[in-house]
Design an enzyme around this catalytic site. Structure first.
Site, PDB file in Angstrom:
ATOM      1  N   ARG A  53      24.988  21.837 -21.966  1.00 51.34           N
ATOM      2  CA  ARG A  53      24.227  20.522 -22.126  1.00 51.34           C
ATOM      3  C   ARG A  53      24.883  19.462 -23.366  1.00 51.34           C
ATOM      4  O   ARG A  53      24.985  18.340 -23.010  1.00 51.34           O
ATOM      5  CB  ARG A  53      23.068  20.551 -22.519  1.00 51.34           C
ATOM      6  CG  ARG A  53      22.123  19.463 -22.859  1.00 51.34           C
ATOM      7  CD  ARG A  53      20.398  19.656 -22.597  1.00 51.34           C
ATOM      8  NE  ARG A  53      19.990  20.920 -23.002  1.00 51.34           N
ATOM      9  CZ  ARG A  53      19.765  21.346 -24.457  1.00 51.34           C
ATOM     10  NH1 ARG A  53      20.085  20.486 -25.244  1.00 51.34           N
ATOM     11  NH2 ARG A  53      19.514  22.722 -24.536  1.00 51.34           N
ATOM     12  N   TYR A 106      17.927  -5.541 -11.329  1.00 52.12           N
ATOM     13  CA  TYR A 106      17.987  -4.451 -10.310  1.00 52.12           C
ATOM     14  C   TYR A 106      16.462  -3.878 -10.317  1.00 52.12           C
ATOM     15  O   TYR A 106      15.914  -3.706 -11.342  1.00 52.12           O
ATOM     16  CB  TYR A 106      18.900  -3.214 -10.540  1.00 52.12           C
ATOM     17  CG  TYR A 106      18.752  -1.899  -9.850  1.00 52.12           C
ATOM     18  CD1 TYR A 106      19.102  -1.902  -8.420  1.00 52.12           C
ATOM     19  CD2 TYR A 106      18.509  -0.720 -10.458  1.00 52.12           C
ATOM     20  CE1 TYR A 106      18.931  -0.865  -7.556  1.00 52.12           C
ATOM     21  CE2 TYR A 106      17.996   0.142  -9.716  1.00 52.12           C
ATOM     22  CZ  TYR A 106      18.543   0.438  -8.216  1.00 52.12           C
ATOM     23  OH  TYR A 106      18.340   1.388  -7.702  1.00 52.12           O
ATOM     24  N   ASP A 179      24.902  -4.404 -17.567  1.00 52.42           N
ATOM     25  CA  ASP A 179      24.915  -3.659 -16.712  1.00 52.42           C
ATOM     26  C   ASP A 179      26.017  -4.171 -15.792  1.00 52.42           C
ATOM     27  O   ASP A 179      26.003  -5.171 -15.171  1.00 52.42           O
ATOM     28  CB  ASP A 179      23.491  -3.495 -15.800  1.00 52.42           C
ATOM     29  CG  ASP A 179      23.521  -2.607 -14.582  1.00 52.42           C
ATOM     30  OD1 ASP A 179      24.718  -2.364 -14.134  1.00 52.42           O
ATOM     31  OD2 ASP A 179      22.545  -2.262 -14.039  1.00 52.42           O
ATOM     32  N   LYS A 204      28.150   3.848  -7.652  1.00 48.70           N
ATOM     33  CA  LYS A 204      28.537   2.587  -6.949  1.00 48.70           C
ATOM     34  C   LYS A 204      30.126   2.604  -6.949  1.00 48.70           C
ATOM     35  O   LYS A 204      30.666   3.481  -6.567  1.00 48.70           O
ATOM     36  CB  LYS A 204      27.824   1.429  -7.470  1.00 48.70           C
ATOM     37  CG  LYS A 204      26.467   1.452  -7.700  1.00 48.70           C
ATOM     38  CD  LYS A 204      25.588   1.724  -6.374  1.00 48.70           C
ATOM     39  CE  LYS A 204      23.974   2.221  -6.829  1.00 48.70           C
ATOM     40  NZ  LYS A 204      23.118   1.305  -7.635  1.00 48.70           N
TER      41      LYS A 204
END
Ligand SMILES: *Cc1c(COP(=O)(O)O)cnc(C)c1O
Length: 387
Positions: A53, A106, A179, A204
């Site tokens: 982690r 978004y 973003d 994306k």
């Protein structure tokens, strides 16, 4: 090969974080699945690796590549774009703080900020990011920690002046978060324009092949990096090794893909503009787009996202969306295959009925890298159902 800032984008994309493996000379660094690392005596860590982690070489390679491409000093990779956003907000805001975001953000970002973090005491105001005076007023009237912008925005492709917005944010003691999912670092590098944090849904364009969900944060400030790194470790919404590997693999070809996405996006937008069935086309590469001049200045190309509104209203938009075959009806964007989305019921269903709602006669196209003749023929065929 270590990369330098002076090298071109594609050279950095291929080589940053991708030094060959010293033992075998394997040109592609090995994928590390191990969840833990042997210690040379208690606390004797090799290269700082202790537990999966906290650190993983495959994830680190991706983070180095992302930082090199966005012009940041530190990048952090997460299990999704929204996990990245959640970690950013937890790292840098406290109850009572306010986020000013675009009124066409978004839907998932708005749902996270308003629907989840609102209950934890984070306020928000959606505003029109094109009206910088209005933005400044709202920013000053609240205890604003973040000004949060998407440019180009989703799905209306509005362009906001990043440099001017950074000044508005900084004058009020706030940070500018951009973003950069739609543009990708190939077309736009917000940190160089004054932004403090870049957010990505790497699902994306960065991943680019519709086969991995992921997110990232990139900064150029050591103090912000420390706070974000702490939450990435302490909360643990990290990307797994396979996800990080796939994302790195996609990112290496981002430049060549974006050139083709931009070429196809421009051609599709120009074709749509000529069609009598079309009410409006939203694409920053069109001279008729209100953000065209700004996009030319702030971006290196216009990308593959095109939105279109139909004179025939909701029925026409639905008809086209359901009658293509090269364009696949699906959420998401930025992959090599062309996708068709009806935002009102799909990607933006979560903001239906709010001030962020998307017009019902609008469809959003993610133009892939197929041959342009086939994309146009597919659209032309779907338009025959409108008669
Ligand atoms: C998809 C998307 C997100 C959310 O990312 P996930 O990877 O789906 O969590 C955030 N911002 C924009 C602009 C997006 O398109």
């Amino acid at each position: 090969m270590p990369v330098s800032e002076n090298q071109g984008f594609n050279t950095r994309a291929v080589h940053a974080g991708q030094a060959f493996e010293p033992r075998t000379g394997a040109v592609v660094p090995p994928l590390h699945f191990s969840s833990t690392y042997a210690q040379d005596g208690i606390g004797g860590l090799r290269d700082g690796y202790e537990y999966g982690r906290g650190g993983n070489p495959t994830r680190d390679a991706l983070q180095e590549q992302l930082a090199a491409l966005e012009g940041g000093t530190h990048a952090f990779s997460f299990s999704s774009g929204l996990a990245a956003e959640d970690s950013l907000i937890r790292a840098l805001t406290r109850p009572g703080d306010h986020i000013v975001l675009g009124n066409d953000a978004y839907g998932g970002t708005y749902r996270l900020i308003n629907g989840v973090l609102g209950d934890w005491g984070i306020g928000n105001t959606p505003v029109d990011m094109a009206d910088l005076d209005a933005v400044a007023q709202v920013v000053r009237a609240n205890k604003t920690r973040f000004v949060w912008v998407e440019t180009p925005s989703n799905p209306l492709m509005r362009i906001t002046d990043i440099e001017a917005l950074a000044k508005v944010a900084h004058d009020a003691g706030a940070l500018l978060v951009v973003d950069n999912t739609f543009a990708s670092p190939y077309l736009q590098t917000p940190l160089a324009l004054g932004a403090d944090v870049v957010v990505h849904s790497t699902t994306k364009y960065i991943g680019g092949h519709s086969d991995v969900v992921g997110g990232a944060l990139v900064v150029k400030d050591a103090e912000l990096a420390e706070k974000i790194g702490f939450v990435q470790f302490a909360v643990g919404a990290v990307s797994g090794p396979m996800d990080a590997f796939l994302t790195t693999r996609g990112l290496k070809t981002l430049g060549v893909r974006m050139d083709r996405h931009s070429f196809n996006g421009q051609a599709v937008a120009e074709w749509l503009l000529e069609r009598p069935e079309v009410e409006a086309v939203f694409y920053p590469g069109l001279p008729t787009h209100p953000g065209h001049e700004l996009a030319k200045k702030q971006m290196k190309g216009f990308g593959g996202m095109v939105s279109v509104q139909f004179k025939g209203g909701e029925a026409a938009a639905r008809t086209v969306a359901e009658n293509t075959s090269v364009f696949t009806l699906a959420e998401s964007l930025g992959g090599i295959e062309s996708l068709m989305n009806y935002p009102s019921e799909m990607t933006h269903a979560s903001v239906k009925g709010t001030e962020l709602a998307v017009p019902v006669n609008l469809i959003r196209l993610s133009c892939g890298i197929e041959d342009i003749e086939d994309l146009i023929a597919d659209l032309e065929h779907s338009f025959t159902f409108l008669r």
